[in-house]
Design an enzyme around this catalytic site. Structure first.
Site, PDB file in Angstrom:
ATOM      1  N   SER A 110     -34.160 -14.332   2.689  1.00 43.51           N
ATOM      2  CA  SER A 110     -33.821 -13.051   2.043  1.00 43.51           C
ATOM      3  C   SER A 110     -33.155 -13.377   0.708  1.00 43.51           C
ATOM      4  O   SER A 110     -32.530 -14.439   0.558  1.00 43.51           O
ATOM      5  CB  SER A 110     -32.841 -12.272   2.916  1.00 43.51           C
ATOM      6  OG  SER A 110     -32.239 -11.240   2.161  1.00 43.51           O
ATOM      7  N   TYR A 163     -25.295 -11.874   7.878  1.00 44.47           N
ATOM      8  CA  TYR A 163     -26.719 -11.846   7.502  1.00 44.47           C
ATOM      9  C   TYR A 163     -26.938 -12.825   6.342  1.00 44.47           C
ATOM     10  O   TYR A 163     -27.821 -13.677   6.393  1.00 44.47           O
ATOM     11  CB  TYR A 163     -27.130 -10.428   7.111  1.00 44.47           C
ATOM     12  CG  TYR A 163     -28.604 -10.317   6.761  1.00 44.47           C
ATOM     13  CD1 TYR A 163     -29.568 -10.253   7.756  1.00 44.47           C
ATOM     14  CD2 TYR A 163     -29.026 -10.288   5.432  1.00 44.47           C
ATOM     15  CE1 TYR A 163     -30.921 -10.154   7.441  1.00 44.47           C
ATOM     16  CE2 TYR A 163     -30.380 -10.192   5.109  1.00 44.47           C
ATOM     17  CZ  TYR A 163     -31.317 -10.119   6.118  1.00 44.47           C
ATOM     18  OH  TYR A 163     -32.661 -10.038   5.798  1.00 44.47           O
TER      19      TYR A 163
HETATM   20  N1  LIG Z   1     -37.494  -5.464   5.257  1.00 41.01           N
HETATM   21  C1  LIG Z   1     -36.793  -5.985   4.263  1.00 41.01           C
HETATM   22  O1  LIG Z   1     -36.411  -5.303   3.304  1.00 41.01           O
HETATM   23  C2  LIG Z   1     -36.434  -7.447   4.286  1.00 41.01           C
HETATM   24  C3  LIG Z   1     -35.900  -8.020   3.128  1.00 41.01           C
HETATM   25  C4  LIG Z   1     -35.562  -9.373   3.156  1.00 41.01           C
HETATM   26  C5  LIG Z   1     -35.774 -10.109   4.288  1.00 41.01           C
HETATM   27  N2  LIG Z   1     -36.294  -9.521   5.408  1.00 41.01           N
HETATM   28  C6  LIG Z   1     -36.496 -10.348   6.597  1.00 41.01           C
HETATM   29  O2  LIG Z   1     -37.825 -10.196   7.044  1.00 41.01           O
HETATM   30  C7  LIG Z   1     -37.893 -10.383   8.440  1.00 41.01           C
HETATM   31  C8  LIG Z   1     -38.604  -9.201   9.094  1.00 41.01           C
HETATM   32  O3  LIG Z   1     -37.882  -8.024   8.792  1.00 41.01           O
HETATM   33  P1  LIG Z   1     -38.425  -6.569   9.132  1.00 41.01           P
HETATM   34  O4  LIG Z   1     -37.994  -5.690   8.029  1.00 41.01           O
HETATM   35  O5  LIG Z   1     -39.858  -6.629   9.501  1.00 41.01           O
HETATM   36  O6  LIG Z   1     -37.506  -6.231  10.404  1.00 41.01           O
HETATM   37  P2  LIG Z   1     -37.909  -5.464  11.741  1.00 41.01           P
HETATM   38  O7  LIG Z   1     -36.625  -5.074  12.372  1.00 41.01           O
HETATM   39  O8  LIG Z   1     -38.916  -4.407  11.465  1.00 41.01           O
HETATM   40  O9  LIG Z   1     -38.602  -6.599  12.622  1.00 41.01           O
HETATM   41  C9  LIG Z   1     -37.910  -7.647  13.226  1.00 41.01           C
HETATM   42  C10 LIG Z   1     -38.551  -7.905  14.570  1.00 41.01           C
HETATM   43  O10 LIG Z   1     -37.861  -9.012  15.182  1.00 41.01           O
HETATM   44  C11 LIG Z   1     -37.778  -8.723  16.568  1.00 41.01           C
HETATM   45  N3  LIG Z   1     -36.688  -9.481  17.200  1.00 41.01           N
HETATM   46  C12 LIG Z   1     -35.357  -9.265  17.081  1.00 41.01           C
HETATM   47  N4  LIG Z   1     -34.679 -10.108  17.876  1.00 41.01           N
HETATM   48  C13 LIG Z   1     -35.603 -10.891  18.490  1.00 41.01           C
HETATM   49  C14 LIG Z   1     -35.514 -11.933  19.434  1.00 41.01           C
HETATM   50  N5  LIG Z   1     -34.331 -12.355  19.925  1.00 41.01           N
HETATM   51  N6  LIG Z   1     -36.655 -12.512  19.870  1.00 41.01           N
HETATM   52  C15 LIG Z   1     -37.870 -12.075  19.414  1.00 41.01           C
HETATM   53  N7  LIG Z   1     -38.002 -11.087  18.529  1.00 41.01           N
HETATM   54  C16 LIG Z   1     -36.886 -10.503  18.061  1.00 41.01           C
HETATM   55  C17 LIG Z   1     -37.500  -7.221  16.627  1.00 41.01           C
HETATM   56  O11 LIG Z   1     -37.773  -6.689  17.911  1.00 41.01           O
HETATM   57  C18 LIG Z   1     -38.412  -6.700  15.537  1.00 41.01           C
HETATM   58  O12 LIG Z   1     -39.686  -6.328  16.038  1.00 41.01           O
HETATM   59  C19 LIG Z   1     -36.448 -10.557   8.914  1.00 41.01           C
HETATM   60  O13 LIG Z   1     -36.165 -11.920   9.055  1.00 41.01           O
HETATM   61  C20 LIG Z   1     -35.646  -9.942   7.788  1.00 41.01           C
HETATM   62  O14 LIG Z   1     -34.344 -10.472   7.709  1.00 41.01           O
HETATM   63  C21 LIG Z   1     -36.631  -8.194   5.425  1.00 41.01           C
END
Ligand SMILES: NC(=O)c1ccc[n+]([C@@H]2O[C@H](COP(=O)([O-])OP(=O)(O)OC[C@H]3O[C@@H](n4cnc5c(N)ncnc54)[C@H](O)[C@@H]3O)[C@@H](O)[C@H]2O)c1
Length: 237
Positions: free
Chosen positions: A125, A148
């Site tokens: 991130s 985070y």
């Molecule tokens: N969306 C954004 O703006 C953004 C920005 C920067 C980084 N990210 C990173 O991208 C990645 C995906 O983010 P997202 O927005 O799709 O989030 P999201 O919450 O939509 O998806 C995350 C998924 O991880 C799963 N998860 C959580 N704990 C778990 C576990 N113990 N075992 C297995 N699965 C598990 C959740 O059930 C969920 O389906 C993350 O690492 C997040 O930090 C997202």
């Protein structure tokens, strides 16, 4: 057919990565803690796995003897103020973002080392590179947390560590650090985020496509240990 594992495969970005890989003729194993929804695509195989549980991860890998790509995408955050942080919340974020990533990488590497080939993409991130700017959050209740940021910085460092140690085995491990992805967030927050982003907009999932393609390209055998931010220039300012 190439084989990819995507963690957090039921989430916003996980679904996107899975779809892109399926279009590229990968068989995708999607791992998520959530119960999977039915899919008709026989190349999209879903497992309910808690990546923070060493036994669940080991059990999953018992059935896997070949992988070309692992995307360590599962990640969580907490949004309360640091002064109210409980150690349970802190540990929960550490466990998913760091321990889960580590356990998946450790098991995948054992297979990739035998093959002398493999690619791992970690999802970091922008907040693993710099602290969140609190001026943009206001009353949106989405304040980003110290844990985070700390874990995402850790993901970037694990990327470098494993890339350095397994580069000679023809394994490339890189990190994609997305900026904020637009998902109908609070309007005031979006406006403020846009104002501090050189491109003037939040990201979209499609913005991640070119970096994904580049990192998994078969000709990419020398880009290793990098953190590539996909952020509309957010970190440049
Ligand atoms: N969306 C954004 O703006 C953004 C920005 C920067 C980084 N990210 C990173 O991208 C990645 C995906 O983010 P997202 O927005 O799709 O989030 P999201 O919450 O939509 O998806 C995350 C998924 O991880 C799963 N998860 C959580 N704990 C778990 C576990 N113990 N075992 C297995 N699965 C598990 C959740 O059930 C969920 O389906 C993350 O690492 C997040 O930090 C997202």
């Amino acid at each position: 057919m190439k084989i990819a594992i995507v963690t957090g495969g039921s989430g916003n970005l996980g679904k996107f990565f899975s779809k892109e890989l399926l279009k590229m003729n990968y068989k995708v194993f999607s791992l998520d803690i959530k119960k999977p929804k039915i899919s008709k695509n026989k190349n999209f195989i879903q497992y309910q796995v808690d990546i923070t549980d060493e036994n669940e991860v080991k059990n999953f890998f018992k059935n896997i003897n070949n992988i070309d790509l692992l995307i360590n995408n599962a990640g969580i955050g907490v949004y309360t103020s640091s002064l109210e942080r409980t150690s349970e919340d802190f540990k929960a974020v550490m466990n998913v973002n760091l321990l889960g990533n580590f356990l998946m990488t450790q098991n995948a590497l054992k297979i990739m080392i035998k093959k002398r080939k493999g690619k791992i993409i970690n999802i970091g991130s922008i907040y693993g590179v710099k602290s969140s700017n609190f001026n943009i959050y206001g009353k949106s209740k989405r304040n980003n947390s110290e844990v985070y940021s700390a874990t995402k910085a850790g993901v970037i460092m694990m990327t470098k560590y494993f890339a350095a140690h397994f580069s000679k085995k023809n394994i490339q491990i890189n990190c994609i650090s997305p900026g904020g992805i637009f998902a109908n967030q609070d309007k005031k927050f979006v406006k403020k985020y846009e104002n501090i982003t050189p491109s003037g907009r939040m990201g979209s999932k499609k913005d991640l496509k070119s970096v994904l393609n580049f990192l998994i390209d078969k000709n990419n055998t020398y880009v290793n240990g990098q953190n590539i931010s996909v952020d509309g220039g957010f970190l440049a300012w």
